[in-house]
Scaffold this motif. Structure first.
Motif, PDB file in Angstrom:
ATOM      1  N   SER A 127      13.809  -4.023  10.942  1.00 56.41           N
ATOM      2  CA  SER A 127      13.297  -3.221  12.054  1.00 56.41           C
ATOM      3  C   SER A 127      12.367  -4.070  12.913  1.00 56.41           C
ATOM      4  O   SER A 127      11.748  -5.018  12.433  1.00 56.41           O
ATOM      5  CB  SER A 127      12.553  -1.999  11.522  1.00 56.41           C
ATOM      6  N   PRO A 128      12.269  -3.729  14.193  1.00 52.20           N
ATOM      7  CA  PRO A 128      11.328  -4.475  15.038  1.00 52.20           C
ATOM      8  C   PRO A 128       9.896  -4.101  14.687  1.00 52.20           C
ATOM      9  O   PRO A 128       9.619  -2.952  14.339  1.00 52.20           O
ATOM     10  CB  PRO A 128      11.684  -4.014  16.458  1.00 52.20           C
ATOM     11  N   PRO A 129       8.976  -5.064  14.769  1.00 53.06           N
ATOM     12  CA  PRO A 129       7.579  -4.737  14.509  1.00 53.06           C
ATOM     13  C   PRO A 129       7.032  -3.852  15.620  1.00 53.06           C
ATOM     14  O   PRO A 129       7.237  -4.123  16.794  1.00 53.06           O
ATOM     15  CB  PRO A 129       6.885  -6.095  14.483  1.00 53.06           C
ATOM     16  N   GLU A 130       6.382  -2.767  15.216  1.00 54.03           N
ATOM     17  CA  GLU A 130       5.790  -1.866  16.203  1.00 54.03           C
ATOM     18  C   GLU A 130       4.460  -1.356  15.674  1.00 54.03           C
ATOM     19  O   GLU A 130       4.401  -0.740  14.615  1.00 54.03           O
ATOM     20  CB  GLU A 130       6.722  -0.689  16.483  1.00 54.03           C
ATOM     21  N   LEU A 131       3.406  -1.662  16.402  1.00 51.22           N
ATOM     22  CA  LEU A 131       2.072  -1.185  16.060  1.00 51.22           C
ATOM     23  C   LEU A 131       1.628  -0.205  17.129  1.00 51.22           C
ATOM     24  O   LEU A 131       1.738  -0.481  18.315  1.00 51.22           O
ATOM     25  CB  LEU A 131       1.069  -2.345  16.001  1.00 51.22           C
ATOM     26  N   ALA A 132       1.155   0.952  16.694  1.00 55.41           N
ATOM     27  CA  ALA A 132       0.667   1.954  17.636  1.00 55.41           C
ATOM     28  C   ALA A 132      -0.851   2.008  17.556  1.00 55.41           C
ATOM     29  O   ALA A 132      -1.411   2.056  16.465  1.00 55.41           O
ATOM     30  CB  ALA A 132       1.270   3.312  17.300  1.00 55.41           C
TER      31      ALA A 132
ATOM     32  N   GLY B 109       0.806  -1.213   0.000  1.00 53.58           N
ATOM     33  CA  GLY B 109       0.000   0.000   0.000  1.00 53.58           C
ATOM     34  C   GLY B 109       0.833   1.254   0.000  1.00 53.58           C
ATOM     35  O   GLY B 109       2.054   1.228  -0.113  1.00 53.58           O
ATOM     36  N   PRO B 110       0.154   2.382   0.146  1.00 53.25           N
ATOM     37  CA  PRO B 110       0.853   3.663   0.105  1.00 53.25           C
ATOM     38  C   PRO B 110       1.621   3.925   1.397  1.00 53.25           C
ATOM     39  O   PRO B 110       1.308   3.360   2.448  1.00 53.25           O
ATOM     40  CB  PRO B 110      -0.276   4.677  -0.068  1.00 53.25           C
ATOM     41  N   THR B 111       2.604   4.774   1.280  1.00 53.90           N
ATOM     42  CA  THR B 111       3.388   5.184   2.440  1.00 53.90           C
ATOM     43  C   THR B 111       2.903   6.550   2.902  1.00 53.90           C
ATOM     44  O   THR B 111       2.196   7.253   2.189  1.00 53.90           O
ATOM     45  CB  THR B 111       4.879   5.268   2.080  1.00 53.90           C
ATOM     46  N   VAL B 112       3.300   6.914   4.072  1.00 54.09           N
ATOM     47  CA  VAL B 112       3.080   8.261   4.580  1.00 54.09           C
ATOM     48  C   VAL B 112       4.461   8.797   4.950  1.00 54.09           C
ATOM     49  O   VAL B 112       5.235   8.122   5.618  1.00 54.09           O
ATOM     50  CB  VAL B 112       2.095   8.287   5.779  1.00 54.09           C
ATOM     51  N   GLY B 113       4.798   9.944   4.422  1.00 54.39           N
ATOM     52  CA  GLY B 113       6.125  10.496   4.678  1.00 54.39           C
ATOM     53  C   GLY B 113       7.177   9.984   3.716  1.00 54.39           C
ATOM     54  O   GLY B 113       8.366  10.225   3.905  1.00 54.39           O
TER      55      GLY B 113
ATOM     56  N   ARG C  34      -3.450   4.471  18.625  1.00 53.48           N
ATOM     57  CA  ARG C  34      -3.698   5.814  19.127  1.00 53.48           C
ATOM     58  C   ARG C  34      -4.891   6.384  18.381  1.00 53.48           C
ATOM     59  O   ARG C  34      -5.368   5.825  17.400  1.00 53.48           O
ATOM     60  CB  ARG C  34      -2.483   6.714  18.891  1.00 53.48           C
ATOM     61  N   GLY C  35      -5.343   7.530  18.808  1.00 48.17           N
ATOM     62  CA  GLY C  35      -6.474   8.187  18.162  1.00 48.17           C
ATOM     63  C   GLY C  35      -6.134   8.721  16.779  1.00 48.17           C
ATOM     64  O   GLY C  35      -6.954   8.728  15.877  1.00 48.17           O
ATOM     65  N   GLU C  36      -4.891   9.145  16.562  1.00 46.17           N
ATOM     66  CA  GLU C  36      -4.500   9.679  15.261  1.00 46.17           C
ATOM     67  C   GLU C  36      -3.945   8.566  14.380  1.00 46.17           C
ATOM     68  O   GLU C  36      -3.818   7.430  14.819  1.00 46.17           O
ATOM     69  CB  GLU C  36      -3.469  10.811  15.426  1.00 46.17           C
ATOM     70  N   GLN C  37      -3.626   8.908  13.152  1.00 42.04           N
ATOM     71  CA  GLN C  37      -3.056   7.916  12.240  1.00 42.04           C
ATOM     72  C   GLN C  37      -1.782   7.358  12.849  1.00 42.04           C
ATOM     73  O   GLN C  37      -0.957   8.109  13.365  1.00 42.04           O
ATOM     74  CB  GLN C  37      -2.752   8.551  10.880  1.00 42.04           C
ATOM     75  N   ALA C  38      -1.621   6.067  12.812  1.00 33.82           N
ATOM     76  CA  ALA C  38      -0.464   5.402  13.403  1.00 33.82           C
ATOM     77  C   ALA C  38       0.189   4.506  12.360  1.00 33.82           C
ATOM     78  O   ALA C  38      -0.095   3.316  12.289  1.00 33.82           O
ATOM     79  CB  ALA C  38      -0.880   4.601  14.627  1.00 33.82           C
ATOM     80  N   PRO C  39       1.049   5.074  11.500  1.00 35.02           N
ATOM     81  CA  PRO C  39       1.677   4.252  10.465  1.00 35.02           C
ATOM     82  C   PRO C  39       2.648   3.236  11.055  1.00 35.02           C
ATOM     83  O   PRO C  39       3.123   3.391  12.173  1.00 35.02           O
ATOM     84  CB  PRO C  39       2.421   5.278   9.609  1.00 35.02           C
ATOM     85  N   VAL C  40       2.901   2.192  10.282  1.00 35.12           N
ATOM     86  CA  VAL C  40       3.861   1.161  10.658  1.00 35.12           C
ATOM     87  C   VAL C  40       5.165   1.451   9.922  1.00 35.12           C
ATOM     88  O   VAL C  40       5.198   1.462   8.689  1.00 35.12           O
ATOM     89  CB  VAL C  40       3.351  -0.245  10.276  1.00 35.12           C
ATOM     90  N   GLU C  41       6.229   1.723  10.685  1.00 34.66           N
ATOM     91  CA  GLU C  41       7.526   2.010  10.073  1.00 34.66           C
ATOM     92  C   GLU C  41       8.296   0.705   9.884  1.00 34.66           C
ATOM     93  O   GLU C  41       8.395  -0.103  10.808  1.00 34.66           O
ATOM     94  CB  GLU C  41       8.339   2.974  10.933  1.00 34.66           C
ATOM     95  N   LEU C  42       8.810   0.521   8.672  1.00 38.26           N
ATOM     96  CA  LEU C  42       9.589  -0.671   8.339  1.00 38.26           C
ATOM     97  C   LEU C  42      10.924  -0.253   7.750  1.00 38.26           C
ATOM     98  O   LEU C  42      10.990   0.665   6.930  1.00 38.26           O
ATOM     99  CB  LEU C  42       8.852  -1.521   7.304  1.00 38.26           C
TER     100      LEU C  42
ATOM    101  N   ALA D 108       1.058   3.662   5.401  1.00 34.19           N
ATOM    102  CA  ALA D 108      -0.062   4.484   5.846  1.00 34.19           C
ATOM    103  C   ALA D 108      -1.105   3.641   6.564  1.00 34.19           C
ATOM    104  O   ALA D 108      -1.738   4.103   7.509  1.00 34.19           O
ATOM    105  CB  ALA D 108      -0.687   5.206   4.654  1.00 34.19           C
ATOM    106  N   ARG D 109      -1.270   2.403   6.110  1.00 30.75           N
ATOM    107  CA  ARG D 109      -2.216   1.462   6.722  1.00 30.75           C
ATOM    108  C   ARG D 109      -1.556   0.095   6.780  1.00 30.75           C
ATOM    109  O   ARG D 109      -0.717  -0.215   5.965  1.00 30.75           O
ATOM    110  CB  ARG D 109      -3.485   1.349   5.871  1.00 30.75           C
ATOM    111  N   TRP D 110      -1.976  -0.697   7.701  1.00 31.41           N
ATOM    112  CA  TRP D 110      -1.470  -2.059   7.741  1.00 31.41           C
ATOM    113  C   TRP D 110      -2.641  -3.027   7.802  1.00 31.41           C
ATOM    114  O   TRP D 110      -3.740  -2.676   8.199  1.00 31.41           O
ATOM    115  CB  TRP D 110      -0.508  -2.280   8.904  1.00 31.41           C
TER     116      TRP D 110
END
Length: 172
Positions: A136-141, A25-29, A143-151, A69-71
């Protein structure tokens, strides 16, 4: 072609990512590419500690970092192949177990980043990692705002030593 691109230059506006044929999917940033070379200093007595030349000694790391942007369970499992995805359709789950000894090289796959400002068939500025693994370690946030997954993906050499192609890989 977007106003952001010409055949001899590019201003990126973000990318879409495909890993092992799975559309992440699309990225953010956007995405960030880092190539770290290892160099050997060549010294001479007449110049003391001032190097007169450098020899390449390989590429220590070729990494790309992006934020999805989404996972989904499917793209998260593609990124972390040691996780087990079971079920089908909307009835799926991802099991994450303690894991030791999994070779990332054996689980690596092709990663293609395609700039969103280009048409799908225009591969002029694609990044193709022929063999890549997420380091990278898997990290899911949650939160109330958008929480992208950084890889962060690291390129591994294919059988010919090729790590990365920037541009259309079909060009000969």
């Amino acid at each position: 072609m977007s106003s952001q691109t010409v055949k001899n230059g590019f201003a990126a506006l973000g990318v879409t990512a495909t890993y092992k044929s799975v559309n992440l999917g699309p990225t953010v940033g956007g995405a960030s590419l880092r190539i770290e070379r290892e160099l050997v200093e060549i010294l001479t007595d007449e110049r003391g500690l001032t190097p007169v030349d450098y020899l390449t000694h390989g590429l220590k790391k070729v990494d790309v970092t992006l934020s999805l942007a989404r996972w989904s369970l499917m793209n998260f499992q593609a990124a972390f192949p040691e996780f087990t995805l079971t079920g089908s359709g909307d009835d799926r789950k991802l099991d994450i177990r303690a894991d030791t000894g999994t070779s990332l090289e054996s689980k690596a796959g092709q990663l293609v980043l395609h700039p969103v400002s280009l048409l799908d068939g225009d591969r002029t500025f694609d990044l193709t990692f022929w063999k890549a693994a997420v380091i990278s370690p898997p990290e899911l946030a949650y939160r109330g705002e958008q929480a992208p997954v950084e890889l962060t993906f690291r390129a591994l050499p294919d059988s010919s030593g090729l790590l990365l192609t920037i541009g259309d890989p079909s060009v000969t």
